[in-house]
Design a protein around this motif. Structure first.
Motif, mmCIF file in Angstrom:
data_model
loop_
_atom_site.group_PDB
_atom_site.id
_atom_site.type_symbol
_atom_site.label_atom_id
_atom_site.label_comp_id
_atom_site.label_asym_id
_atom_site.label_seq_id
_atom_site.Cartn_x
_atom_site.Cartn_y
_atom_site.Cartn_z
ATOM 1 N N HIS A 219 0.799 -1.397 -0.074
ATOM 2 C CA HIS A 219 0.062 0.114 0.117
ATOM 3 C C HIS A 219 0.760 1.366 0.076
ATOM 4 O O HIS A 219 0.325 2.382 -0.410
ATOM 5 C CB HIS A 219 -1.008 -0.011 0.950
ATOM 6 N N VAL A 225 -6.052 5.146 0.314
ATOM 7 C CA VAL A 225 -6.641 3.841 0.649
ATOM 8 C C VAL A 225 -7.849 4.188 1.548
ATOM 9 O O VAL A 225 -8.363 5.121 1.796
ATOM 10 C CB VAL A 225 -5.767 2.734 1.438
ATOM 11 N N PRO A 266 -2.567 6.143 2.877
ATOM 12 C CA PRO A 266 -2.040 4.921 3.541
ATOM 13 C C PRO A 266 -0.779 5.193 4.395
ATOM 14 O O PRO A 266 -0.050 5.882 4.284
ATOM 15 C CB PRO A 266 -1.326 4.090 2.246
#
Length: 355
Positions: A219, A225, A266
């Motif tokens: 990520h 995210v 993230p």
């Protein structure tokens, strides 16, 4: 012949035809009984063709010279003033010279000397005629060159925007590259402390750390995210902290199911938790209280202040990284508040519609 001059000559021919059509219409309106063929074959038509051809080529050169003189985007207005003013002056000169060429001014065997011929020629010129030609030439310049410069202006804006976008992308990539070593450095510090205190817990920590680090690798290159993913990851990381500090840290993760929508940077939550651990004293006598909750469009991380001295020079890199990354992705600021006994950071939650 090169392509660019050939194109300019074709455009000059078209411009001269436009001027001829204009004067043909004017002549027809003034002499309605005159056939169109007589108007087309009139010597003034050749004069009109000369006007258009020379003026267009002259204005073409003038526009290129102005582009070199005023290359900057901010000088667009100056460039236009220079072009149109120069076009009017050029028009008057060209009309005067072409008219002189089609007159008897340069006839050598004339009974009159040159000065008398020139005086008669000037007396035959009419200001209204020159004004009509200047207005016509200016109109053609505005149509041909105005569109050209406007297109150049928009192309310059697009190019400038692309350069700014590339710069922001490069800056964002540079900031993301800080995450990997920063996370590893802090995690190894936690593991080092745990090995000294409880090797069995250190073994469990190592196993969970590998799972967490896999999330980091998957990520860290993403811009955003889901909040749900970040919370799930952070819960695993908080479990590691509970494993190490036990009752020395009290965690209140207060996020309801209807509050997990939206996007977040993230590893941003994990970085903030790292900062809390790094900058505060944690012990059974002085437990650290960490609260994570959502309010409106912000995710808040709060802790009681129990500051300790940080000797390394990387103090504040996590929070600074988050602020700079958010500045590149959102107009919402990162909320930071510090009082005598409380420290709070609010992360903007970005709507999912941005993806």
């Amino acid at each position: 012949m090169k392509k660019a001059p050939f194109k300019a000559i074709i455009q000059a021919i078209l411009a001269s035809m436009v001027i001829c059509i204009y004067f043909g219409i004017v002549a027809k309106l003034d002499h309605k009984d005159t056939p169109w063929l007589s108007i087309i074959l009139h010597p003034n038509m050749a004069r009109g063709l000369s006007y258009g051809f020379i003026l267009f080529l002259g204005n073409n050169y003038l526009s290129k010279w102005a582009t070199k003189k005023y290359p900057a985007n901010k000088d667009f207005g100056k460039k236009m003033v220079f072009i149109y003013t120069g076009s009017i002056i050029l028009t008057i000169l060209v009309v005067f010279i072409v008219n002189a060429f089609f007159s008897d001014l340069f006839i050598v065997n004339s009974s009159k000397n040159f000065s008398k011929r020139f005086y008669n020629f000037v007396g035959q010129q009419h200001i209204v005629y020159y004004f009509q030609i200047a207005v016509s030439s200016l109109f053609i310049s505005m149509v041909f060159f105005g569109f050209y410069f406007y297109k150049k202006f928009k192309d310059y804006q697009i190019k400038e925007s692309e350069q700014e976008k590339q710069q922001i992308t490069a800056q964002f990539e540079s900031l993301k590259n800080q995450l990997d070593p920063h996370f590893l450095f802090n995690s190894l510090n936690v593991l080092n402390g745990l090995i000294e205190e409880d090797p069995k817990k250190a073994s469990l920590f190592t196993t969970d750390l590998s799972r967490i680090y896999r999330y980091v690798l998957e990520h860290k290159d993403k811009s955003l995210v889901s909040l749900q993913e970040e919370l799930s990851f952070s819960k695993a990381y908080l479990n590691l902290l509970n494993l190490r500090f036990e009752a020395g840290i009290q965690i209140d993760l207060h996020i309801h199911e209807d509050e997990i929508s939206g996007l977040i940077l993230p590893l941003s939550l994990q970085l903030l938790i790292e900062n809390v651990i790094k900058h505060n004293v944690i012990s059974l006598k002085s437990p650290l209280f960490l609260k994570i909750y959502r309010k409106n469009n912000y995710l808040y991380i709060e802790n009681n202040l129990q500051k300790k001295k940080v000797l390394n020079g990387n103090s504040g890199i996590g929070l600074k990284n988050i602020q700079e990354r958010y500045a590149l992705l959102s107009s919402l600021p990162v909320y930071i508040h510090e009082s005598d006994d409380l420290f709070s950071v609010g992360l903007p939650i970005i709507p999912e519609t941005v993806l």
